[in-house]
Motif scaffolding. Structure first.
Motif, PDB file in Angstrom:
ATOM      1  N   LEU A 144     -10.150 -11.394   1.540  1.00 49.15           N
ATOM      2  CA  LEU A 144     -10.570 -11.633   0.156  1.00 49.15           C
ATOM      3  C   LEU A 144      -9.621 -12.577  -0.573  1.00 49.15           C
ATOM      4  N   VAL A 145      -8.295 -12.338  -0.429  1.00 48.30           N
ATOM      5  CA  VAL A 145      -7.289 -13.144  -1.137  1.00 48.30           C
ATOM      6  C   VAL A 145      -6.093 -13.375  -0.223  1.00 48.30           C
ATOM      7  N   ASP A 146      -5.105 -14.078  -0.756  1.00 43.73           N
ATOM      8  CA  ASP A 146      -3.896 -14.367   0.024  1.00 43.73           C
ATOM      9  C   ASP A 146      -2.922 -13.187   0.053  1.00 43.73           C
ATOM     10  N   THR A 147      -2.749 -12.509  -1.097  1.00 45.25           N
ATOM     11  CA  THR A 147      -1.763 -11.421  -1.193  1.00 45.25           C
ATOM     12  C   THR A 147      -2.382 -10.213  -1.877  1.00 45.25           C
ATOM     13  N   TYR A 148      -2.043  -9.026  -1.367  1.00 43.83           N
ATOM     14  CA  TYR A 148      -2.598  -7.761  -1.851  1.00 43.83           C
ATOM     15  C   TYR A 148      -1.480  -6.954  -2.499  1.00 43.83           C
ATOM     16  N   PHE A 149      -1.579  -6.754  -3.812  1.00 39.81           N
ATOM     17  CA  PHE A 149      -0.550  -6.054  -4.563  1.00 39.81           C
ATOM     18  C   PHE A 149      -0.976  -4.628  -4.872  1.00 39.81           C
ATOM     19  N   LEU A 150      -0.085  -3.687  -4.590  1.00 34.28           N
ATOM     20  CA  LEU A 150      -0.263  -2.289  -4.982  1.00 34.28           C
ATOM     21  C   LEU A 150       0.510  -2.045  -6.262  1.00 34.28           C
ATOM     22  N   LEU A 151      -0.176  -1.563  -7.302  1.00 36.41           N
ATOM     23  CA  LEU A 151       0.515  -1.167  -8.528  1.00 36.41           C
ATOM     24  C   LEU A 151       0.590   0.358  -8.526  1.00 36.41           C
ATOM     25  N   SER A 152       1.652   0.860  -7.958  1.00 33.84           N
ATOM     26  CA  SER A 152       1.892   2.293  -7.828  1.00 33.84           C
ATOM     27  C   SER A 152       3.271   2.469  -7.223  1.00 33.84           C
ATOM     28  N   ASN A 153       3.806   3.670  -7.353  1.00 33.45           N
ATOM     29  CA  ASN A 153       5.051   3.980  -6.656  1.00 33.45           C
ATOM     30  C   ASN A 153       4.868   5.206  -5.767  1.00 33.45           C
ATOM     31  N   ASP A 154       3.631   5.416  -5.349  1.00 33.93           N
ATOM     32  CA  ASP A 154       3.296   6.561  -4.507  1.00 33.93           C
ATOM     33  C   ASP A 154       3.477   6.170  -3.047  1.00 33.93           C
ATOM     34  N   SER A 155       4.387   6.823  -2.371  1.00 35.72           N
ATOM     35  CA  SER A 155       4.686   6.479  -0.975  1.00 35.72           C
ATOM     36  C   SER A 155       3.520   6.775  -0.028  1.00 35.72           C
ATOM     37  N   ASP A 156       2.509   7.521  -0.489  1.00 38.00           N
ATOM     38  CA  ASP A 156       1.348   7.792   0.358  1.00 38.00           C
ATOM     39  C   ASP A 156       0.595   6.513   0.718  1.00 38.00           C
ATOM     40  N   PHE A 157       0.829   5.445  -0.035  1.00 38.36           N
ATOM     41  CA  PHE A 157       0.120   4.194   0.234  1.00 38.36           C
ATOM     42  C   PHE A 157       0.839   3.307   1.259  1.00 38.36           C
ATOM     43  N   ALA A 158       1.952   3.774   1.794  1.00 36.93           N
ATOM     44  CA  ALA A 158       2.716   2.958   2.732  1.00 36.93           C
ATOM     45  C   ALA A 158       1.874   2.560   3.940  1.00 36.93           C
ATOM     46  N   GLU A 159       1.081   3.476   4.458  1.00 33.87           N
ATOM     47  CA  GLU A 159       0.286   3.170   5.644  1.00 33.87           C
ATOM     48  C   GLU A 159      -0.777   2.114   5.353  1.00 33.87           C
ATOM     49  N   ALA A 160      -1.387   2.179   4.173  1.00 25.98           N
ATOM     50  CA  ALA A 160      -2.385   1.165   3.819  1.00 25.98           C
ATOM     51  C   ALA A 160      -1.756  -0.216   3.753  1.00 25.98           C
ATOM     52  N   LEU A 161      -0.582  -0.315   3.146  1.00 25.95           N
ATOM     53  CA  LEU A 161       0.113  -1.601   3.088  1.00 25.95           C
ATOM     54  C   LEU A 161       0.480  -2.086   4.492  1.00 25.95           C
ATOM     55  N   ARG A 162       0.906  -1.162   5.330  1.00 27.07           N
ATOM     56  CA  ARG A 162       1.276  -1.543   6.689  1.00 27.07           C
ATOM     57  C   ARG A 162       0.073  -2.093   7.446  1.00 27.07           C
ATOM     58  N   LEU A 163      -1.086  -1.483   7.259  1.00 26.68           N
ATOM     59  CA  LEU A 163      -2.295  -1.953   7.932  1.00 26.68           C
ATOM     60  C   LEU A 163      -2.729  -3.326   7.423  1.00 26.68           C
ATOM     61  N   VAL A 164      -2.598  -3.540   6.122  1.00 25.44           N
ATOM     62  CA  VAL A 164      -2.946  -4.850   5.565  1.00 25.44           C
ATOM     63  C   VAL A 164      -2.099  -5.937   6.216  1.00 25.44           C
ATOM     64  N   ARG A 165      -0.840  -5.626   6.413  1.00 23.88           N
ATOM     65  CA  ARG A 165       0.065  -6.628   7.000  1.00 23.88           C
ATOM     66  C   ARG A 165      -0.139  -6.746   8.518  1.00 23.88           C
ATOM     67  N   SER A 166      -0.198  -5.616   9.231  1.00 20.98           N
ATOM     68  CA  SER A 166      -0.196  -5.671  10.696  1.00 20.98           C
ATOM     69  C   SER A 166      -1.567  -5.956  11.292  1.00 20.98           C
ATOM     70  N   ARG A 167      -2.632  -5.406  10.701  1.00 22.94           N
ATOM     71  CA  ARG A 167      -3.969  -5.588  11.268  1.00 22.94           C
ATOM     72  C   ARG A 167      -4.685  -6.793  10.658  1.00 22.94           C
TER      73      ARG A 167
END
Length: 238
Positions: A144-167
């Motif tokens: 969809l875009v070049d960069t995906y920003f999470l506005l949160s400080n909830d560590s539960d989202f770490a896996e989602a960010l990892r998937l965006v980067r790795s997959r």
């Protein structure tokens, strides 16, 4: 879903806002800052990006005994304000207030050796975290875009960010609502990190009065009285 293209020659970005985390960490007790224009906030925090998509995840609150009875009405006014912003989409989970029996802390035991329990009211929102993570990963897989920003400080989202980067092999960014970033999120070494300051919030308020397709409406009274109002009339939706 089509890829968002920039009209200003900037890299494109999408922002995924954990509404409850933002309110708890940066806006709790700050009625003067709650009338927050997310497009303005993103323009202040990400001036080198063309932010074409802001997804806001929350749950509609309902009145709970002992809490502000005007809370649901205030939230509805705010959601209506957000709906006037072209780049913002709203995504809803559910709000639950259940009565449960839970063990005392520090632990106490009764005559039979069982933990003593008390009945408590547990308030939580359900489904918003899963929805946010799902939309972020899905958008990234569709480029969809070049960069995906999470506005949160909830560590539960770490896996989602990892998937965006790795997959999906896309860049990820972190916008911390206030204070220090969670260690689990920092371990991912985001490509970009921003921290929301009070000045950013103060500079990103909606006008006191907004007009949409249904007519005019205003910042909730309690929020107006919490600080000096920002005067003016916002644009019509659409």
């Amino acid at each position: 879903m089509p890829t968002l293209t920039s009209t200003a020659g900037k890299p494109t970005a999408a922002v995924y806002v954990d509404g409850f985390n933002l309110f708890r960490r940066a806006l709790h007790g700050r009625g003067d800052l709650k009338w927050l224009d997310l497009e303005l906030l993103c323009s202040h925090l990400l001036p080198t990006y063309d932010v074409g998509q802001i997804r806001y995840f929350t749950a509609r609150v309902r009145h709970v005994e002992g809490r502000n009875p005007s809370g649901p009405q205030n939230q509805e006014a705010y959601l209506r304000a957000l709906a006037t912003l072209p780049s913002v989409s709203l995504h809803f989970g559910t709000f639950r207030a259940d009565k449960r029996w839970m063990a005392l802390s520090p632990l106490e035991r009764d005559a039979a050796g069982e933990p003593r329990r008390v009945r408590v009211r547990k308030i939580e929102e359900k489904g918003t975290d899963v929805s946010l993570a799902s939309h972020m990963v899905c958008d990234a897989m569709h480029d969809l875009v070049d960069t995906y920003f999470l506005l949160s400080n909830d560590s539960d989202f770490a896996e989602a960010l990892r998937l965006v980067r790795s997959r999906a092999r896309r860049q990820v960014g972190l916008i911390v609502p206030a204070g220090a970033a969670a260690r689990e999120l920092l371990r991912l070494e985001p490509d970009e990190i921003r921290v929301v300051r009070e000045g950013n919030l103060r500079e990103s308020q909606f006008p006191d009065r907004i007009v949409d397709e249904l007519g005019g409406f205003s910042r909730p009274k309690a929020w107006r009285e919490a600080g000096a109002p920002f005067r003016g009339t916002g644009p019509r939706a659409g």
